[in-house]
Design an enzyme around this catalytic site. Structure first.
Site, PDB file in Angstrom:
ATOM      1  N   SER A 124       0.835  -1.196   0.000  1.00 25.90           N
ATOM      2  CA  SER A 124       0.000   0.000   0.000  1.00 25.90           C
ATOM      3  C   SER A 124       0.876   1.255   0.000  1.00 25.90           C
ATOM      4  O   SER A 124       1.789   1.391   0.815  1.00 25.90           O
ATOM      5  CB  SER A 124      -0.893  -0.036   1.234  1.00 25.90           C
ATOM      6  OG  SER A 124      -1.682   1.105   1.242  1.00 25.90           O
ATOM      7  N   GLY A 125       0.620   2.148  -0.931  1.00 25.69           N
ATOM      8  CA  GLY A 125       1.375   3.403  -1.002  1.00 25.69           C
ATOM      9  C   GLY A 125       2.609   3.318  -1.872  1.00 25.69           C
ATOM     10  O   GLY A 125       3.370   4.276  -1.988  1.00 25.69           O
ATOM     11  N   THR A 129      -1.436   2.573  -8.195  1.00 24.25           N
ATOM     12  CA  THR A 129      -2.508   3.291  -8.882  1.00 24.25           C
ATOM     13  C   THR A 129      -1.925   4.402  -9.742  1.00 24.25           C
ATOM     14  O   THR A 129      -2.366   4.614 -10.872  1.00 24.25           O
ATOM     15  CB  THR A 129      -3.496   3.842  -7.842  1.00 24.25           C
ATOM     16  OG1 THR A 129      -3.922   2.732  -7.046  1.00 24.25           O
ATOM     17  CG2 THR A 129      -4.678   4.486  -8.485  1.00 24.25           C
ATOM     18  N   ASN A 174      -1.291   5.373   3.202  1.00 27.25           N
ATOM     19  CA  ASN A 174      -1.447   6.062   1.912  1.00 27.25           C
ATOM     20  C   ASN A 174      -2.660   6.984   1.998  1.00 27.25           C
ATOM     21  O   ASN A 174      -3.744   6.552   2.395  1.00 27.25           O
ATOM     22  CB  ASN A 174      -1.648   4.996   0.816  1.00 27.25           C
ATOM     23  CG  ASN A 174      -1.778   5.602  -0.565  1.00 27.25           C
ATOM     24  OD1 ASN A 174      -1.738   6.828  -0.724  1.00 27.25           O
ATOM     25  ND2 ASN A 174      -1.944   4.761  -1.563  1.00 27.25           N
ATOM     26  N   SER A 177      -5.519   5.567  -0.605  1.00 24.85           N
ATOM     27  CA  SER A 177      -5.344   4.123  -0.719  1.00 24.85           C
ATOM     28  C   SER A 177      -6.550   3.473  -1.391  1.00 24.85           C
ATOM     29  O   SER A 177      -7.697   3.725  -1.022  1.00 24.85           O
ATOM     30  CB  SER A 177      -5.150   3.548   0.678  1.00 24.85           C
ATOM     31  OG  SER A 177      -4.951   2.178   0.590  1.00 24.85           O
ATOM     32  N   SER A 178      -6.268   2.645  -2.404  1.00 26.83           N
ATOM     33  CA  SER A 178      -7.380   1.945  -3.074  1.00 26.83           C
ATOM     34  C   SER A 178      -7.848   0.840  -2.137  1.00 26.83           C
ATOM     35  O   SER A 178      -7.057  -0.019  -1.755  1.00 26.83           O
ATOM     36  CB  SER A 178      -6.902   1.302  -4.367  1.00 26.83           C
ATOM     37  OG  SER A 178      -5.990   2.119  -5.033  1.00 26.83           O
ATOM     38  N   GLY A 400      -1.668  -4.627  -2.422  1.00 27.78           N
ATOM     39  CA  GLY A 400      -0.425  -5.347  -2.163  1.00 27.78           C
ATOM     40  C   GLY A 400      -0.498  -6.082  -0.840  1.00 27.78           C
ATOM     41  O   GLY A 400      -1.434  -5.906  -0.059  1.00 27.78           O
ATOM     42  N   GLU A 402      -0.290  -7.016   2.826  1.00 31.53           N
ATOM     43  CA  GLU A 402      -0.551  -6.069   3.910  1.00 31.53           C
ATOM     44  C   GLU A 402      -0.290  -6.705   5.266  1.00 31.53           C
ATOM     45  O   GLU A 402      -0.850  -7.766   5.567  1.00 31.53           O
ATOM     46  CB  GLU A 402      -2.016  -5.606   3.818  1.00 31.53           C
ATOM     47  CG  GLU A 402      -2.179  -4.124   3.995  1.00 31.53           C
ATOM     48  CD  GLU A 402      -3.587  -3.646   3.648  1.00 31.53           C
ATOM     49  OE1 GLU A 402      -3.708  -2.838   2.728  1.00 31.53           O
ATOM     50  OE2 GLU A 402      -4.537  -4.070   4.302  1.00 31.53           O
TER      51      GLU A 402
END
Ligand code: ATP
Ligand code: MG
Length: 1029
Positions: A124-125, A129, A174, A177-178, A400, A402
């Site tokens: 994440s981050g 994206t 993030n 974050s998605s 991703g 986590e």
């Protein structure tokens, strides 16, 4: 110099950089990790990343995989000029970039006519994206378009802010974050213009709607509406501006984020919605739903004296926004409807149950609206006109791996997804490496790698895996709870080497685990999952009476999301984890059917700061992204490989025989060059179209030699340039003088000398060449040649040629031949390998079928494809695909039984050494090429072919009677792969086959009005072939 370019660095200074992948190595490490001398050293790997990151060089390759570091600042490397730099340029000639990968993928799709996909992964981050947006933008800007497509490009881009508003949130890791996984297909037509798109979404983190961890927020859209909505709008929705007034927005105590402008983003979303086809009414309904979730959060309950629960807050607004009846909603939020023994019972909910029912409704409303939103976007992106020969590039931007402090059901699913993708990644990278070696005819050396199948099985195996156990525990009658699930896990998978619980752990591990946790040893690291909430989240239950209320909503979006059938249908829907598992299976199938490229994203620090490189964090990501493993696979035998022409082009100045030009075969040129450079045999291998170099050192030495040679080359070029310039000057002056002189003499010459000689020559033109006609004949010859020079045919297909004078007949023929040969040579140099393969197959087809088979002329203009199965390929079971390994061609066929001639639809797949007949889930027959005696066809146009199998091999099931709409293509490919091109027999009237030992069958062929396959007289199979006009 060719390898120098101007680049603007982040401070805006223009500097000269060397772009050659190798020459840049001294300054900022290597641009491709395969060139690391010590490729087993993680420290060297990380040092290379650090050196490049320090210089804002955020992209580095591992072969064709792009590693991307998040710079956490805007770099000026994404402009239109940059896009232009990367268009049509070979991957290795220019510094690594996401545009290079995008361009390469696009070109591979176009030239190889094969669907592609780009898999973007990272934690994440890390920038997944952002990377996917950059790829989309690249296609939107650089691909050809017309008006309709321009609108499509716009819709593709505009779908992003909408999806992000509803599916992204600020988390600790993030700010954007998605919270869902996304796979997007972009469809391109035969000209390479984007013509359609389709999105698949995965597991939205619905729990965020009702709860956020400290420092985190709910989905962006809530804050955007409150901050950006007009006063009138908020009044209609009965909302106040301050997010602190809404219970669903205060859990994380983080209403504002400095890096986000909710107001501006709201404007962007509102502008984007009409572009992607939302009507005003739909936008209003959508806003009602967002507001209703906020009102639901503020709905409070009280407890009566007898323990009954009632709603203490006003719900009329909530009911209005949801478009449902207020009292029915009130009833459904505080009561539960059960059906026992066919009778319906209504029981009151206690306080906690009522709160849970409210939260479940909020999650269901939001989650389903999100799915509706994706469907709606898909309608807007859908391919409007069916485009022939279209291909696809898929983009996967999925959560991703986590590891949080408290990991729950969501992290379990996310990490399982990563486990699956890692499995696919290893499988496909190994596959493509092996394939490359095979194509180039170089022996493959086995690579050791960790196969994470054992962990995937632990999670997903039927009946025995964690997901099955979880489902069972949710469905089991009697008292079940999260802890009983944990106990069941201990009983069932307790002995698994990748599974630990507090009870099963040794003392050291026990200290860091709570009693409610289980630990999985993922390929990427250990993660403790707390079982609290697993059963509820997996059940994802919404009380039936709430569903009943919702499906009567007069808000069309909600009535679309809550279907009546769901209430009527008593069948229990699949559990959340199983749904997720099934969607992942489908996703891996989709990805497996495409040619993959990879972007592996890394975040340099957790503080979202530019310029900070946290080594521990980076090392962890390098480990769990499997980058070292990837590098080892890529370096299995050889560090470096390059196409002959690229290698020769770059290094030809180092050898007198190849400089300035090599005119022979490319392979011979490369061999001459490396021999001259003194390469030892063990240092390199020549494949069919590429040179493979084993050690980076060899290459660096060559590169150094080139560097040293450059001044000399420059001097030679300068000298020849000066010589050329002086000569050109001299020629100009000379031409000028000749012209002046000629003008002066022309008059006298024409009248006194030229005309009499010319006329005399014309009269004697048919005589022997001599003083009478020499002037005339020379003139005619000269004119012909001059004219020819201007009118030479431009392509090998152009057969025109000026008519020569009789005296030049022979020379003209000679010239025509030479010119044709020259054009053919030039054409061959330019031919792409894929096209070459296509032509080779066409040549073989011509040798076999030309003037032999009626249907051949029609097949000539149609390209041979690598697969004719299309979407059917995805239906072939995973097991079959895995058993086959690499199939090279697939096509649908009808197989006729040898007795009774019953037709059975099948798929025929060809691999390098055998063919198989598949019935989607099963391999029905395997035909080893060694057992294939010959292939027989009729001379008509009927699509039938018979594979005759030798009788010696007992493992073979015997002759095969097949009908295929692409019989010429199929037989050509089969004959080439099986090395049986001279064993294709074309029979005019009938073909014999063996039914069983000693018994023969016959197929008779006749011409007729339309194609028909029937049982004929005497038990023969009668094939009526279509009469071609
Ligand atoms: N190439 C880039 N240039 C500049 N900033 C970037 C780049 N890539 C990422 N960032 C910064 O990092 C932030 C996080 O990136 P992104 O949202 O793409 O992460 P992600 O991998 O999708 O994370 P998640 O899994 O949480 O969705 C972005 O909002 C942006 O600020
Ligand atoms: Mg993201």
């Amino acid at each position: 110099m060719r390898y120098q370019a101007r680049e603007v660095d982040i401070e805006g200074r223009v500097r000269l950089v060397m772009e050659g992948a190798l020459t840049a190595r001294d300054r900022v490490g290597v641009q491709d990790f395969v060139l690391l001398e010590n490729y087993n050293s993680e420290a060297a790997f990380i040092e290379n990343l650090r050196r490049r990151f320090r210089e804002n060089l955020i992209y580095t390759y591992i072969g064709s995989v792009l590693v991307s570091m998040n710079p956490y600042k805007e770099l000026e490397i994404y402009s239109k000029q940059q896009m232009d730099r990367y268009r049509g340029v070979s991957f290795y000639e220019i510094s690594p970039h996401i545009y290079a990968l995008s361009d390469n993928t696009y070109r591979a799709m176009r030239t190889e006519r094969k669907d592609q996909c780009i898999l973007i992964s990272g934690e994440s981050g890390a920038g997944k994206t952002e990377a996917s947006k950059k790829i989309l933008l690249y296609y939107a800007v650089t691909c050809p378009t017309n008006d309709h497509m321009a609108a499509l490009g716009d819709r593709l881009l505009q779908s992003n802010p909408v999806l992000e508003a509803f599916g992204n949130a600020k988390t600790l890791r993030n700010d954007n974050s998605s919270r869902f996984g996304k796979y997007m297909d972009v469809q391109f037509d035969f000209r390479g213009a984007p013509v359609g798109g389709h999105i698949l979404n995965y597991l939205l983190e619905k729990s965020r709607v009702v709860h956020q961890n400290h420092g985190e927020r709910n989905f962006h859209i809530f804050y955007q509406l409150l901050d950006g909505g007009e006063d009138d709008q908020l009044n209609t929705l009965n909302l106040e501006r301050n997010p602190q007034n809404y219970r669903y927005l205060v859990k994380g105590n983080c209403p504002r984020v400095s890096s986000i402008s909710d107001k501006n983003n709201w404007k962007v979303v509102m502008k984007a919605l009409p572009v992607i086809g939302f009507t005003e009414e739909e936008v209003q309904k959508l806003l009602n739903i967002i507001a209703s979730v906020l009102h639901l959060g503020n709905t409070q309950f009280g407890e009566g004296e007898e323990g009954e629960t009632y709603i203490t807050t006003e719900i009329s607004n909530l009911a209005r926004l949801l478009g449902v009846d207020g009292s029915a909603l009130r009833e459904a939020l505080t009561h539960k409807k059960l059906t026992a023994k066919g009778e319906e019972m209504i029981t009151p909910l206690n306080f906690e149950q009522a709160e849970a029912a409210r939260d479940a409704l909020a999650k269901a409303v939001y989650g389903r609206t999100f799915t509706w939103l994706v469907e709606k976007i898909n309608q807007s992106l859908a391919l409007k006109v069916h485009s022939k020969g279209s291909s696809v590039i898929g983009l996967l931007d999925i959560y991703g791996f986590e590891v949080l402090q408290h990991n729950s059901f969501e992290q379990f699913c996310i990490n399982y997804c990563n486990e699956k993708l890692q499995q696919l990644f290893i499988e496909l990278t190994l596959r493509s490496e092996q394939e490359e070696y095979e194509t180039e005819g170089i022996a493959w050396e086995t690579v050791q790698y960790f196969d994470n199948k054992i962990i995937c099985d632990l999670i997903e195996e039927k009946h025995k895996g964690i997901i099955s156990i979880l489902d069972e525990e949710c469905l089991r009658p009697g008292e079940t709870c999260d802890v009983s699930f944990l106990e069941k896990l201990e009983d069932t998978v307790g002995g698994h080497p990748h599974f630990v619980t507090h009870k099963l752990a040794n003392g050291k591990t026990r200290r860091v685990m709570s009693r409610e946790e289980f630990r999985l040893l993922h390929y990427a690291g250990e993660v403790n999952y707390n079982v609290n909430g697993f059963l509820d989240k997996n059940n994802d239950l919404l009380n039936r009476n709430l569903k009943e209320v919702m499906c009567q909503s007069d808000n069309q979006i909600l009535s679309h999301c809550f279907r009546r059938e769901e209430v009527i249908d008593q069948k229990r829907p699949e559990m959340a984890a199983t749904q997720f598992k099934n969607s992942l299976m489908k996703l891996t199938e989709i990805l497996r059917s495409k040619e993959p490229s990879y972007v592996r994203c890394i975040k340099p620090n957790d503080a979202k700061q530019p310029g900070r490189f946290d080594e521990v964090l980076v090392r962890h990501q390098v480990k769990y992204l499997g980058l070292m493993e990837n590098l080892r696979v890529r370096r299995a035998g050889f560090a470096y490989r390059r196409r002959f022409e690229a290698f020769l082009q770059r290094y030809k100045p180092l050898c007198p025989e190849t400089w300035p030009n090599w005119h022979g075969r490319l392979a011979d040129g490369v061999l001459t060059l490396v021999k001259h450079l003194g390469y030892k045999d063990e240092e390199y291998k020549l494949g069919r179209s590429k040179i493979f170099i084993r050690f980076p050192k060899t290459l660096f030495n060559t590169e150094d030699a080139l560097e040293a040679k450059k001044p000399e080359i420059a001097l030679t070029l300068q000298t020849s340039w000066r010589g050329y310039r002086e000569r050109a000057k001299y020629q100009r002056i000379r031409r000028f003088l000749v012209l002046c002189f000629a003008k002066y003499n022309n008059f006298h010459h024409d009248f006194c000398i030229f005309f009499p000689r010319f006329i005399k020559g014309f009269i004697y033109r048919h005589g022997e060449y001599g003083p009478e006609n020499d002037y005339f004949l020379d003139h005619v010859r000269y004119s012909f040649l001059k004219n020819l020079r201007k009118n030479l045919p431009k392509s090998v297909l152009d057969k025109s040629w000026p008519t020569p004078p009789p005296s030049l007949d022979e020379a003209s023929e000679h010239l025509q031949r030479l010119h044709m040969r020259n054009m053919v040579t030039k054409y061959c140099w330019r031919v792409q390998p894929e096209w070459k393969k296509q032509m080779m197959q066409k040549v073989v087809a011509s040798e076999i079928f030309k003037d032999q088979k009626d249907s051949y002329p029609q097949s000539v203009g149609k390209l041979f494809l690598d697969s004719r199965l299309g979407t059917q390929r995805e239906q072939i079971s995973l097991k079959v695909v895995q058993t086959l390994g690499n199939d090279k061609y697939g096509v649908s066929v009808i197989k006729y039984d040898k007795r009774g001639f019953k037709p059975r639809p099948r798929q025929l797949l060809l691999t390098n050494t055998f063919a198989v007949l598949v019935d989607k889930t099963k391999i029905k027959q395997r035909i080893d090429y060694t057992a294939l005696r010959d292939i027989a066809l009729s001379s008509l146009s009927d699509g039938m072919c018979v594979l005759h199998i030798t009788r010696e091999d007992n493992k073979q099931k015997g002759d095969l009677l097949l009908h295929c709409s692409h019989s010429i293509e199929l037989v050509t490919k089969l004959a080439m792969m099986a090395n049986k091109t001279s064993n294709v027999n074309i029979n005019p009237g009938s073909i014999q086959f063996t039914v069983a030992r000693g018994k023969e069958g016959i197929i008779d062929f006749v011409r007729g009005a339309e194609l028909k396959v029937t049982k004929g007289r005497r038990g023969h199979l009668l094939v009526v072939s279509q009469r071609l006009l």
